[in-house]
Design a protein around this motif. Structure first.
Motif, PDB file in Angstrom:
ATOM      1  N   GLU A 148       0.811  -1.240  -0.054  1.00 11.10           N
ATOM      2  CA  GLU A 148      -0.035  -0.129  -0.066  1.00 11.10           C
ATOM      3  C   GLU A 148       0.794   1.314  -0.053  1.00 11.10           C
ATOM      4  OE1 GLU A 148      -2.956  -0.300   3.124  1.00 11.10           O
ATOM      5  OE2 GLU A 148      -3.913  -2.022   2.348  1.00 11.10           O
ATOM      6  N   LYS A 149       1.839   1.074   0.764  1.00 16.78           N
ATOM      7  CA  LYS A 149       2.835   2.383   0.769  1.00 16.78           C
ATOM      8  C   LYS A 149       3.573   2.619  -0.656  1.00 16.78           C
ATOM      9  CE  LYS A 149       4.074   2.582   5.434  1.00 16.78           C
ATOM     10  NZ  LYS A 149       5.272   2.474   6.496  1.00 16.78           N
ATOM     11  N   VAL A 150       3.901   1.306  -1.314  1.00 17.63           N
ATOM     12  CA  VAL A 150       4.226   1.876  -2.579  1.00 17.63           C
ATOM     13  C   VAL A 150       3.278   1.947  -3.544  1.00 17.63           C
ATOM     14  CG1 VAL A 150       5.293   0.306  -4.489  1.00 17.63           C
ATOM     15  CG2 VAL A 150       6.101  -0.033  -2.387  1.00 17.63           C
ATOM     16  N   LEU A 151       2.040   1.638  -3.437  1.00 14.82           N
ATOM     17  CA  LEU A 151       1.299   2.204  -4.405  1.00 14.82           C
ATOM     18  C   LEU A 151       0.722   3.614  -4.247  1.00 14.82           C
ATOM     19  CD1 LEU A 151      -1.402  -0.805  -4.157  1.00 14.82           C
ATOM     20  CD2 LEU A 151      -0.360  -0.030  -6.118  1.00 14.82           C
ATOM     21  N   ARG A 152       0.814   3.968  -2.951  1.00 12.13           N
ATOM     22  CA  ARG A 152       0.405   5.635  -2.670  1.00 12.13           C
ATOM     23  C   ARG A 152       1.629   6.349  -2.884  1.00 12.13           C
ATOM     24  NH1 ARG A 152      -1.018   5.018   3.275  1.00 12.13           N
ATOM     25  NH2 ARG A 152      -1.135   2.722   3.063  1.00 12.13           N
ATOM     26  N   ALA A 166      11.281   0.712 -10.543  1.00 14.25           N
ATOM     27  CA  ALA A 166      10.319   0.811 -11.834  1.00 14.25           C
ATOM     28  C   ALA A 166       9.531  -0.200 -11.795  1.00 14.25           C
ATOM     29  CB  ALA A 166      11.540   0.685 -12.946  1.00 14.25           C
ATOM     30  N   GLN A 167       8.662  -0.709 -10.820  1.00 14.28           N
ATOM     31  CA  GLN A 167       7.788  -1.438 -10.554  1.00 14.28           C
ATOM     32  C   GLN A 167       6.524  -0.985 -11.447  1.00 14.28           C
ATOM     33  OE1 GLN A 167       6.906  -3.276  -7.131  1.00 14.28           O
ATOM     34  NE2 GLN A 167       8.968  -3.868  -6.508  1.00 14.28           N
ATOM     35  N   ASP A 168       5.677  -2.013 -12.098  1.00 17.26           N
ATOM     36  CA  ASP A 168       4.692  -1.609 -12.816  1.00 17.26           C
ATOM     37  C   ASP A 168       3.212  -1.528 -11.619  1.00 17.26           C
ATOM     38  OD1 ASP A 168       2.549  -1.437 -14.857  1.00 17.26           O
ATOM     39  OD2 ASP A 168       2.547  -3.641 -14.955  1.00 17.26           O
ATOM     40  N   GLU A 169       2.563  -0.263 -11.611  1.00 15.66           N
ATOM     41  CA  GLU A 169       1.553  -0.087 -10.987  1.00 15.66           C
ATOM     42  C   GLU A 169       0.494  -1.130 -11.027  1.00 15.66           C
ATOM     43  OE1 GLU A 169      -1.876   3.130  -9.716  1.00 15.66           O
ATOM     44  OE2 GLU A 169      -0.084   3.784 -10.843  1.00 15.66           O
ATOM     45  N   ALA A 170       0.237  -1.666 -12.523  1.00 14.29           N
ATOM     46  CA  ALA A 170      -0.736  -2.795 -12.475  1.00 14.29           C
ATOM     47  C   ALA A 170      -0.398  -4.180 -11.852  1.00 14.29           C
ATOM     48  CB  ALA A 170      -0.866  -3.062 -14.021  1.00 14.29           C
ATOM     49  N   ARG A 171       1.041  -4.436 -11.883  1.00 13.02           N
ATOM     50  CA  ARG A 171       1.666  -5.524 -11.265  1.00 13.02           C
ATOM     51  C   ARG A 171       1.379  -5.210  -9.483  1.00 13.02           C
ATOM     52  NH1 ARG A 171       2.217 -10.613 -10.769  1.00 13.02           N
ATOM     53  NH2 ARG A 171       4.040 -11.387  -9.616  1.00 13.02           N
ATOM     54  N   LEU A 172       1.631  -4.223  -9.191  1.00 13.37           N
ATOM     55  CA  LEU A 172       1.542  -3.859  -7.836  1.00 13.37           C
ATOM     56  C   LEU A 172       0.006  -4.180  -7.484  1.00 13.37           C
ATOM     57  CD1 LEU A 172       3.632  -0.751  -7.264  1.00 13.37           C
ATOM     58  CD2 LEU A 172       4.277  -2.875  -6.416  1.00 13.37           C
ATOM     59  N   LEU A 173      -0.882  -3.510  -8.167  1.00 16.29           N
ATOM     60  CA  LEU A 173      -2.287  -3.928  -7.985  1.00 16.29           C
ATOM     61  C   LEU A 173      -2.685  -5.232  -8.004  1.00 16.29           C
ATOM     62  CD1 LEU A 173      -4.088  -0.856  -9.839  1.00 16.29           C
ATOM     63  CD2 LEU A 173      -4.076  -1.202  -7.240  1.00 16.29           C
ATOM     64  N   ARG A 174      -2.154  -6.014  -8.869  1.00 15.53           N
ATOM     65  CA  ARG A 174      -2.329  -7.611  -8.745  1.00 15.53           C
ATOM     66  C   ARG A 174      -2.175  -8.068  -7.517  1.00 15.53           C
ATOM     67  NH1 ARG A 174      -1.444  -6.757 -14.750  1.00 15.53           N
ATOM     68  NH2 ARG A 174       1.026  -7.298 -14.139  1.00 15.53           N
ATOM     69  N   ASP A 175      -0.747  -7.912  -7.338  1.00  8.43           N
ATOM     70  CA  ASP A 175      -0.026  -8.432  -5.844  1.00  8.43           C
ATOM     71  C   ASP A 175      -0.906  -8.148  -4.652  1.00  8.43           C
ATOM     72  OD1 ASP A 175       2.128  -9.483  -7.519  1.00  8.43           O
ATOM     73  OD2 ASP A 175       3.474  -7.940  -7.120  1.00  8.43           O
ATOM     74  N   TRP A 176      -1.423  -6.733  -4.837  1.00 11.67           N
ATOM     75  CA  TRP A 176      -2.285  -6.377  -3.658  1.00 11.67           C
ATOM     76  C   TRP A 176      -3.487  -7.310  -3.682  1.00 11.67           C
ATOM     77  CZ3 TRP A 176      -7.094  -4.465  -2.833  1.00 11.67           C
ATOM     78  CH2 TRP A 176      -7.376  -3.802  -1.531  1.00 11.67           C
ATOM     79  N   PHE A 177      -4.261  -7.382  -4.994  1.00  5.28           N
ATOM     80  CA  PHE A 177      -5.388  -8.230  -4.900  1.00  5.28           C
ATOM     81  C   PHE A 177      -5.039  -9.739  -4.601  1.00  5.28           C
ATOM     82  CE2 PHE A 177      -8.379 -10.475  -7.629  1.00  5.28           C
ATOM     83  CZ  PHE A 177      -9.533 -10.224  -6.843  1.00  5.28           C
ATOM     84  N   GLN A 178      -4.122 -10.283  -4.988  1.00  5.82           N
ATOM     85  CA  GLN A 178      -3.692 -11.593  -4.527  1.00  5.82           C
ATOM     86  C   GLN A 178      -3.599 -11.581  -2.978  1.00  5.82           C
ATOM     87  OE1 GLN A 178      -3.339 -14.183  -6.769  1.00  5.82           O
ATOM     88  NE2 GLN A 178      -3.404 -15.562  -4.931  1.00  5.82           N
TER      89      GLN A 178
END
Length: 179
Positions: free
Chosen positions: A45-49, A56-68
């Motif tokens: 969540e901190k990375v997403l915010r 260089a992490q992809d936001e879509a990948r971070l969201l998928r990780d968060w969803f998982q």
């Protein structure tokens, strides 16, 4: 015959104790997993915010990780709930066993020697035994209904449309063995 009944009751009590200890251990493991998932979720969540540098992490990948992560936590919550229900069922089994033993002892008294107080106690024990049995039946039905709802929810999550490059990893709670 009385000795056999006591021995069987003691053996059943020991089995329940072993099951209860196993469940307690699994509940502790579940709590540890909860803490680990919480820590991981906070970091994501901190990375997403944008509070921490994610490289260089992809936001879509971070969201998928968060969803998982959220799915894993949801499954863990269901598993914990099932463990608590089984623990409650064991408590009721134990209570039922103690009541059955008391009832057998009362029934062994010669009917000619029983007074009104003995008969009333016998009836009270029997009524309590029936209440415990009813509670156990309701609990088991509730556990079965919850499993059906969980399986349906899991199937719906598996059918959830996700990007082609992402596979949802699910492990059914029904495949876990905790007793």
């Amino acid at each position: 015959m009385e000795k056999e009944a006591r021995l069987r009751a003691k053996q059943e009590e020991l089995k329940r104790l072993h099951k209860a200890q196993t469940i307690q251990r699994q509940l502790q493991e579940t709590e540890e997993k909860h803490r680990a998932l919480d820590i991981q979720g906070i970091k994501l969540e901190k990375v997403l915010r944008g509070e921490t540098d994610s490289g260089a992490q992809d936001e879509a990948r971070l969201l998928r990780d968060w969803f998982q992560l959220a799915l894993e936590k949801s499954k863990l919550n269901r598993y914990e709930s099932e463990l608590l229900s089984v623990a409650r069922e064991l408590e009721l089994e134990d209570q039922q066993g103690r009541l059955e033993q008391k009832y057998r002892e009362k029934m062994m008294i010669d009917p000619a020697l029983k007074d009104e107080k003995d008969i009333a106690e016998e009836e009270e024990i029997f009524a309590e035994m029936m209440r415990v049995i009813e509670q156990r039946d309701q609990l088991v039905m509730g556990i079965d209904e919850q499993r059906l709802r969980d399986n349906l929810e899991e199937k719906n999550l598996q059918d959830f449309p996700l990007p082609k490059d992402y596979q949802l990893k699910t492990t059914s709670l029904s495949s876990r063995r905790f007793i």
